[in-house]
Design a protein around this motif. Structure first.
Motif, PDB file in Angstrom:
ATOM      1  N   LEU A  70       0.821  -1.219   0.000  1.00 46.42           N
ATOM      2  CA  LEU A  70       0.000   0.000   0.000  1.00 46.42           C
ATOM      3  C   LEU A  70       0.847   1.257   0.000  1.00 46.42           C
ATOM      4  CD1 LEU A  70      -3.030  -0.532   2.406  1.00 46.42           C
ATOM      5  CD2 LEU A  70      -3.047  -0.228  -0.054  1.00 46.42           C
ATOM      6  N   ARG A  71       1.962   1.236   0.743  1.00 51.19           N
ATOM      7  CA  ARG A  71       2.649   2.508   0.950  1.00 51.19           C
ATOM      8  C   ARG A  71       3.501   2.918  -0.247  1.00 51.19           C
ATOM      9  NH1 ARG A  71       6.916   1.523   5.825  1.00 51.19           N
ATOM     10  NH2 ARG A  71       8.496   0.394   4.689  1.00 51.19           N
ATOM     11  N   SER A  79      -1.677   5.094   4.945  1.00 52.82           N
ATOM     12  CA  SER A  79      -2.053   3.715   4.592  1.00 52.82           C
ATOM     13  C   SER A  79      -1.624   2.752   5.689  1.00 52.82           C
ATOM     14  CB  SER A  79      -1.470   3.278   3.249  1.00 52.82           C
ATOM     15  OG  SER A  79      -0.551   4.165   2.764  1.00 52.82           O
TER      16      SER A  79
ATOM     17  N   ARG B 218      -7.768  11.109  -1.726  1.00 53.94           N
ATOM     18  CA  ARG B 218      -7.497  10.267  -2.885  1.00 53.94           C
ATOM     19  C   ARG B 218      -8.410  10.585  -4.069  1.00 53.94           C
ATOM     20  NH1 ARG B 218      -4.411   5.323  -1.957  1.00 53.94           N
ATOM     21  NH2 ARG B 218      -2.590   6.252  -0.985  1.00 53.94           N
ATOM     22  N   TYR B 272     -12.421   3.812   1.846  1.00 53.08           N
ATOM     23  CA  TYR B 272     -11.087   4.186   1.354  1.00 53.08           C
ATOM     24  C   TYR B 272     -10.750   3.414   0.072  1.00 53.08           C
ATOM     25  CZ  TYR B 272      -6.012   3.675   0.997  1.00 53.08           C
ATOM     26  OH  TYR B 272      -4.729   3.604   0.535  1.00 53.08           O
ATOM     27  N   THR B 276     -10.169   5.197  -3.541  1.00 54.26           N
ATOM     28  CA  THR B 276      -8.886   5.049  -4.226  1.00 54.26           C
ATOM     29  C   THR B 276      -9.098   4.543  -5.645  1.00 54.26           C
ATOM     30  OG1 THR B 276      -7.900   4.503  -2.123  1.00 54.26           O
ATOM     31  CG2 THR B 276      -6.597   4.014  -4.063  1.00 54.26           C
TER      32      THR B 276
END
Lengths: 255, 285
Positions: A70-71, A79, B218, B272, B276
């Motif tokens: 994720l990061r 995240s 996002r 989330y 995203t």
């Protein structure tokens, strides 16, 4: 109690070695989030009757891989935070389903001297050898990519893969440490001594030795204090490692 | 409708209190959270939740109200993080980590003492993972006033906040005191965390602070849009979480309902993921 000393010694060495790299690489938040994933694993494993060590291992390795995937897409800290709350919340949901588990929640989170003395030494020792072995084998790559990422890239070190493998090392170290000091405080034992060692000694190799020695002293002291007072091990571990860091910082500051 | 909303949801007083409290907390968290994400301070935000846990467990020990405990803890934590701060990002992370670990150690001791001195069971779960349905209706007023205060402070400092988030050098050149802005923001963040701890328990209050905000960042490009989307997501997720937790009483074979905080976190993480996906798709088109 003798068993607790042996287990404690193994745990402190692993935490010192891995913690040094955590501080050097600036992975402090990830090292805090992964043990929380482990918490859900331990709760789940004891609910279905598996070995807690297996649950701990599976869950913390999964959390490590998800965080490293994720990061890469920006908002690094945010995240990591999401993975952390998701795993913790799953742990909480599992705990709410069983009153027997609920009573063990405290020791899973904050550690217990009984947890240390009930752990079998052999699997722990094998896991510790693997962790320290991987760190020593990949030592140059880990240190190089932390200190000068550009140079590491020029040397052909794959950053993403290295990052993922480092977080897996942290996850394995976590698996060892959680039964003794608890999921929330694994992080204290990793970061405090290592940060103090970094302030005292500049060379990576020597700094690693100082970090490991400090974490050994902190954990031995904490085990003894917990045995005397019957208070949670995690409390003494956190006070010890934060204390060492604060003292060292005051000394180096006044110089 | 019974499969969606279990009977008694709209008439139950604890549910009303829960809905009001969570709406206040979610709004404050969403607004403060957007700035937290923009400034890259998610770790500091999370550290404050752990200090809030220390405050919450200490409050049980001395018999103070949970809200007082959470708020005092978080504000004290903000002070410690501000004082400890390092020179660069890594130094700051390590210093924050030390504050966090000391606070967790203290919670360990307080919770141990809570469990040994009082006869109340489940203190650990209550402080760490929340128990929104047992919230006292009299906490609504203090929650509302503290929440409004945090929103007003954020509103007044919005320009320096945005400028210092974008470029510290530019802000300095404009004569903004970067250190002061940082300390004020940490205090605001502590307030948001304290309120959120009331809804989802101290350990999971990070979810309301970071989740809706990072989802909004996002999928939007303007600050005002991000603030609106984050608030809508925050309130929506916490209300959905309350509803699902209420319903879950009927799902489980042993009628042991799942905690509100669990559902809040799950819906936050799902939103989330959706944001995203939506954000990357919109950018590609």
């Amino acid at each position: 109690m003798i068993n607790a000393w042996e287990v404690g010694t193994i745990v402190a060495i692993v935490a010192g070695v891995v913690g040094f790299l955590v501080v050097l690489r600036g992975d402090v938040f990830a090292a805090h989030a992964i043990p929380n994933g482990a918490f859900a694993g331990a709760a789940g494993a004891s609910l279905v009757g598996l070995s807690p060590l297996l649950g701990l291992g599976l869950c913390s390795v999964t959390a490590a891989l998800v965080i490293s995937a994720l990061r890469r897409h920006g908002q690094r800290d945010a995240s990591t935070a999401l993975v952390l709350v998701l795993t913790l919340a799953s742990g909480a949901a599992l705990l709410s389903q069983s009153t027997q588990l609920a009573s063990s929640a405290y020791s899973l989170l904050f550690g217990e001297i009984l947890g240390a003395s009930a752990t079998r030494v052999l699997p722990l020792l094998l896991l510790a050898v693997v962790v320290v072995g991987v760190v020593l084998l990949r030592w140059r790559a880990f240190v190089l990519s932390a200190v000068t990422p550009d140079l590491a890239m020029a040397r052909g070190i794959h950053q993403g893969r290295l990052d993922a493998s480092f977080l897996v090392v942290v996850a394995l170290a976590t698996t060892l440490t959680v039964p003794v000091v608890g999921a929330l405080l694994v992080f204290s034992l990793m970061v405090g001594p290592a940060a103090a060692a970094r302030l005292l000694v500049a060379r990576p190799g020597r700094s690693l030795l100082v970090a490991t020695a400090t974490s050994l002293v902190v954990l031995w002291g904490a085990l003894a204090a917990a045995y005397w007072t019957n208070w949670p091990v995690g409390f003494f571990v956190s006070v010890g490692s934060a204390g060492v860091y604060l003292i060292v910082r005051l000394i180096t500051h006044s110089r | 409708m019974h499969w969606l909303i279990a009977p008694g949801f709209f008439t139950s007083a604890p549910v009303h209190t829960a809905l009001v409290l969570s709406a206040i907390a979610a709004t404050v968290c969403a607004v403060v959270g957007v700035f937290t994400v923009l400034r890259g301070m998610a770790f500091a935000g999370h550290a404050l939740t752990d200090v809030a846990a220390t405050g919450g467990s200490g409050a049980v020990l001395v018999g103070a109200s949970p809200l007082t405990g959470f708020l005092t803890g978080a504000v004290a934590g903000a002070g410690a993080v501000a004082v400890a701060g390092g020179r660069d990002a890594r130094g700051r992370d390590v210093a924050t980590g030390i504050v966090l670990s000391l606070a967790t150690g203290l919670s360990a001791l307080f919770l141990y003492l809570d469990a040994t001195t009082s006869s109340a069971t489940g203190v650990t779960q209550r402080v760490l993972f929340g128990s929104l349905f047992s919230a006292d209706p009299s906490t609504v007023l203090p929650t509302l006033s503290v929440g409004l205060l945090a929103l007003v402070v954020t509103g007044l400092t919005v320009r320096p906040l945005v400028l210092t988030s974008l470029s510290v050098e530019l802000a300095r050149a404009r004569g903004i005191r970067v250190g002061l802005v940082n300390v004020v923001f940490l205090a605001t963040m502590a307030t948001a965390v304290g309120l959120s701890a009331l809804v989802s328990g101290s350990l999971l209050s990070t979810a309301l602070l970071i989740g809706p905000a990072v989802a909004a960042v996002r999928c939007t490009t303007r600050l005002s849009h991000a603030l609106v989307v984050a608030t809508a997501l925050g309130v929506g997720c916490s209300w959905l979480g309350i509803l699902l937790s209420y319903d879950s009483y009927n799902w489980m074979p042993n009628n042991q309902s799942l905690p509100v905080s669990f559902f809040v976190v799950v819906t936050v993480v799902l939103s989330y993921a959706i944001c995203t996906w939506w954000g990357t798709r919109a950018r590609r088109v």
